[in-house]
Design a protein around this motif. Sequence first.
Motif, PDB file in Angstrom:
ATOM      1  N   THR A  72       0.901  -1.183   0.066  1.00  0.00           N
ATOM      2  CA  THR A  72       0.127   0.008   0.200  1.00  0.00           C
ATOM      3  C   THR A  72       0.671   1.138  -0.075  1.00  0.00           C
ATOM      4  OG1 THR A  72       0.016   0.189   2.319  1.00  0.00           O
ATOM      5  CG2 THR A  72      -1.655  -1.180   1.356  1.00  0.00           C
ATOM      6  N   PRO A  73       0.139   2.331  -0.621  1.00  0.00           N
ATOM      7  CA  PRO A  73       1.168   3.580  -0.431  1.00  0.00           C
ATOM      8  C   PRO A  73       1.602   3.864   1.157  1.00  0.00           C
ATOM      9  CG  PRO A  73      -0.934   3.876  -1.897  1.00  0.00           C
ATOM     10  CD  PRO A  73      -0.992   2.533  -1.222  1.00  0.00           C
ATOM     11  N   GLU A  74       1.022   3.590   1.988  1.00  0.00           N
ATOM     12  CA  GLU A  74       1.154   3.660   3.456  1.00  0.00           C
ATOM     13  C   GLU A  74       2.645   3.032   3.586  1.00  0.00           C
ATOM     14  OE1 GLU A  74      -2.675   5.252   3.038  1.00  0.00           O
ATOM     15  OE2 GLU A  74      -2.053   3.101   2.890  1.00  0.00           O
ATOM     16  N   ARG A  78       6.332   4.502   4.407  1.00  0.00           N
ATOM     17  CA  ARG A  78       7.075   4.146   5.858  1.00  0.00           C
ATOM     18  C   ARG A  78       8.472   3.718   5.490  1.00  0.00           C
ATOM     19  NH1 ARG A  78       2.218   2.675   7.904  1.00  0.00           N
ATOM     20  NH2 ARG A  78       2.384   0.566   7.032  1.00  0.00           N
ATOM     21  N   LEU A  79       8.411   2.755   4.088  1.00  0.00           N
ATOM     22  CA  LEU A  79       9.736   2.124   3.879  1.00  0.00           C
ATOM     23  C   LEU A  79      10.939   3.034   3.583  1.00  0.00           C
ATOM     24  CD1 LEU A  79      10.967  -1.112   2.995  1.00  0.00           C
ATOM     25  CD2 LEU A  79      11.042   0.203   0.970  1.00  0.00           C
ATOM     26  N   VAL A  80      10.282   4.133   2.730  1.00  0.00           N
ATOM     27  CA  VAL A  80      11.235   4.974   2.194  1.00  0.00           C
ATOM     28  C   VAL A  80      11.763   5.847   3.430  1.00  0.00           C
ATOM     29  CG1 VAL A  80      11.065   7.315   0.823  1.00  0.00           C
ATOM     30  CG2 VAL A  80       9.961   5.225  -0.329  1.00  0.00           C
ATOM     31  N   LEU A  97       6.467  14.044   7.024  1.00  0.00           N
ATOM     32  CA  LEU A  97       5.360  14.073   5.943  1.00  0.00           C
ATOM     33  C   LEU A  97       4.416  12.996   6.179  1.00  0.00           C
ATOM     34  CD1 LEU A  97       7.654  14.291   2.696  1.00  0.00           C
ATOM     35  CD2 LEU A  97       5.959  16.024   3.770  1.00  0.00           C
ATOM     36  N   PRO A  98       3.021  13.313   5.946  1.00  0.00           N
ATOM     37  CA  PRO A  98       2.156  12.406   6.131  1.00  0.00           C
ATOM     38  C   PRO A  98       2.251  11.081   4.991  1.00  0.00           C
ATOM     39  CG  PRO A  98       1.132  14.059   4.777  1.00  0.00           C
ATOM     40  CD  PRO A  98       2.415  14.772   5.333  1.00  0.00           C
TER      41      PRO A  98
END
Lengths: 385, 453
Positions: A72-74, A78-80, A97-98
Motif C-alpha cells: 500500500t502507499p502507506e 514508511r519504507l522510504v 510528511l504524512p
Amino acid sequence: MGRRRRRVDPADAAGALPAAITALSRALPGGPSPETFRRAKFDRPEAAPALWRLLFHVLSPRPADDAAALPTPEAQARLVKSVLRSQGYPRRALVQLPEDGSQGSRELLLALSWLLARGPLLERLLAQIRVRLGDEMPVCECEVLASPGPPAPRVEADGCVDIRHLQWLMGKLRFRWRNLITSQQEHCALLGKLLRRLESENARLEAALEWRRRELVFWQWMDTVLDACPPEASQPTFLPRILERGAGELELVARELQALQEELQAVVEPRRAAWEARVGGWGPGWKATQRASEEAVRQELTALQRAWERGGGLAQPHGPHRLVRSEAGTLGGPGLCATEVIKALRSREACLEAALRQLQGQCRQELARLVGALPGFIWILPPGC
Amino acid sequence: MSIVTVQLGQCGNQIGFEVFDALFIDSHCPQRLSSKRENEAYQASCKERFFSEEENGVPIARAVLVDMEPKVINQTLSKAAQSGRWKYGQHSSFCQKQGSGNNWAYGYSVHGPRHEESIRNLIQKEVEKCDSLSGFFIIMSMAGGTGSGLGAFVTQNLQDQYSNSLKMNQIIWPYGTGEVIVQNYNSVLTLSHLYRSSDALLVHENDAVHKICAKLMNIKQISFSDINQVLAHQLGSVFQPTYSAEGSFHYRRNPLGDLMENLVPHPEFKMLGVRNIPQMSENSLAYSTFTWAGLLKHLRQMLISNAKMEEGIDWQIRPPLPGLPNLSKMSLNKELHFNTSIANLLILRGKDVHSADLEGFKDPALYTSWLEPVNAFNVWRTQRAFSKYEKSAALVSNSQFLVKPLDMIVGKAWNMFASKAYVHQYTKFGIEEEDFLDSFALLEQVVASYCTL
C-alpha cells in the motif's frame, strides 16, 4: 548536499534544464514525467504520489517487478522514510510528511537528488533491470548436462522391410520438419521480443549518458529548490552504525586454524622420526621403493592441489556468467578472466586425455589376454587399437 | 508454443469450456509435493499454451467459438465469465441468429463457404496473439448435422491456411443408439473428410464416458456436463506440461508435435484413443491409495482388451504368442478380441513417477509386426501431479480400438445408401452420390489397414 560551483555556458542555459530533466526522467526506470519534477519544485501535491513510488522502487531491498506484490502507499512511504533515515538523510521535514502519499513533493525531490548525488544510483538501477539474455554464457561442470541423447533408431539390415515401416518413418520425418519450422518461428518471435527489450534498454542508457552530460544544470536548479524551502533548524547528522560483529568471529577462526596446524605438526614430527629410524635399517632396494612411492604421493598431491585450485580458481562454477570486454591487463571486479578459464579447461582436458589413454592401455592389455586365451579365434581389432 | 482451439457446435462449445476449466483448475491446484518454482513453471507453461494475457490479469482462453445459433455460445461465454477464473475473448465467437436444421450437407456446402471469411478472421486474430503457434484443436461432434459439416469444412480451411501447423480434431463418437436417423451418413462423411485434412483424430466415445460416469463416479443423473468433465480430465492429463526428456527439468515446448510424431506419422493410421487411470472422482480419492504397478497393470489390460473402464476388465485376453504367422492375427470378424497397437504414448504424473516399471508396455506382442517397441512406445514422466490425483496415468494409443465401431457405422450407412434413403437431403446441397462413394471407399480402406496389423 553536494554543490558544484562551476560556470555554465549561457548559450546552453535556455534549453539545458528541460533537456537535463527529460534525460533524467527517461533514464530512471518508471521515471516520473519532467512535469512532475517541475511541479515538485513548487511543492504541488499532485507530484507527490509519483515521487513516493519512485523512491520506493529505488530504495526497496529487492527489485519490485511483479505488480501483485506492491504494498500500500502507506507501507511504501514508511519504507522510504526508514531507509532514508538509516542511510543518514539529514532533513527532518521528510520524516514529518504524512504517509498517505499526498504531500511533500519538494522534500521528495530533495531526497531523490540527495540519493543521486551520493552514489551511482542511476547506474545501479540500470544494472538491476538490464536485459539478461544474449551476453551471458554458462560456466558449468555438471555431468548432468552431458547426456548421451536419445538412442539411435535401430535399423534391420537383413530381412524384408515392411513398407508400412518406411511410410511410418517418412511421416515421422515430415512431422519433424514441420515441428522444426514451428520452432524456427518461435525462435524468431523470441528474438524479436529480445530485440525490442534491448532497444528500450538502449534508449534508457542513452538517456543516462545524456543526463551525465547535462547534470550540472540540474544541480544548479536543485540549489534553487533548496533555497525555496522554508529554513529549518539544523539537525546533527547521524550516521548509521556499522556493526562490528563480523571481525571478531574471523579472529576466532584464524586462531583455531593456527592451533590446528600446530597440533598437526606436533603429531607428525615424532611419527616421521620413528619411521625413519625403522626404515633406516632396511636395504637399498627399499630406498628405491620408498622413492617410487614418494613420487606417486607427490603426483597425487599435485593432482589434488590442481583439483582444489580448479574448484577455487573457477569461482562460481555453476550458473551463467556475463561476458564483459575489458582492456588487456586490467582486472575487473569479481569474476573470471576468460584466458584463465581457458587455461584451466585445457589442463583439465590434458588430465582427462591422460586418463583416457591409461584406460585404453588397460583395454588393450585385456584384449591381448583374451586373444591369447582362445587360440582358435581370429580377432580383428578396431583401428587405432 | 500455443494451441488455438476451435469449438464447433453445441458439442464443441460445451466440451471446450470444460477443457479450459479443467486445465486452469489443475494448473492452480495447490501441490504438496512440488516445489514452488516447479509449480510456477508448470503454471506458466500451461498458461502460455492455452491462455493469453490481459491487462487486468484474467487469462483469456485461446479459443474461437462457432455455432449456428446463439444459445449455447452465450451460455458458454457467461459460464466462463462468471467463474471469475478465466474467460473467453470478447470478440472470439461467431454465431448466426438462427439454426438451420440438422443437415451435414448444409453445414458443409452452405454455411461453410458463406461464413468462411468471418471464421477465418477470428482464427487469424487468435493466431496473431500467439508468440508461436504449435497447432489447432478442433472440437466437434462426428454425427451431428450442421456442426459436423461445418467442422469438416473449417478443418479443410485450416489445412489450406496453415499448412505447416498441426491439427488435431477432438471428435465425439456418438452413442450407439443415437436419435438422429442420418447420423451414420454424417459420421461417414465427417470422418472421411477429416481423414484427408486433419493430422490426428482423437476420438472420445460417448458410450464409454457415460459408463465411466455411471459405474465409477457414482453419478445418478448423468448430465452432459458430467460427461464433458470426464472428457476434459482425460485431455488435461494428456496436454498439461510434461518434461521434455528423461531427467530434464524443462517443460516440453511442443507436446502436440511430439505426440503426433510419435503416434500418427503414417497417413493411413490417424485414429487415436485416450484411456486414463484412476477414473474415480476426486472426492473418492481420499479413501484409496495406488501403486504404479497396479495402475499400469490395469491400464495395460485395458489397452489389450479394448476396455475403457478400469472395472470389469476381461483379464482372459492375452497378447498372441510370438511364434504365430502374421496371417492368423488378421481377422475382420467378431472374434477380434485382442487389441493390437501401432504405437502408444504413456503419460505418467505424480509421486515416485520414475520408479514406475514400464516393461509391460514394451512387450513386442502388444504391437504390430512392422514397428518395434523401441519405436512404437514412448513415455512422458512428470513429477508434478495432476489435480488432486497423487498418481495418474494417461495412455494415448493408435490401435485397433475403433475398428469394430467404425465397421458397424460404415455397414449401417452402406445399407441405407444402398436404398438411397435420405440421400436427397445431401444432394440438395451439393454432396453428390460420388462423394458418398469416395467416403465409403476411404473408410473401408482405413478399416482394412487397421485390421491387417
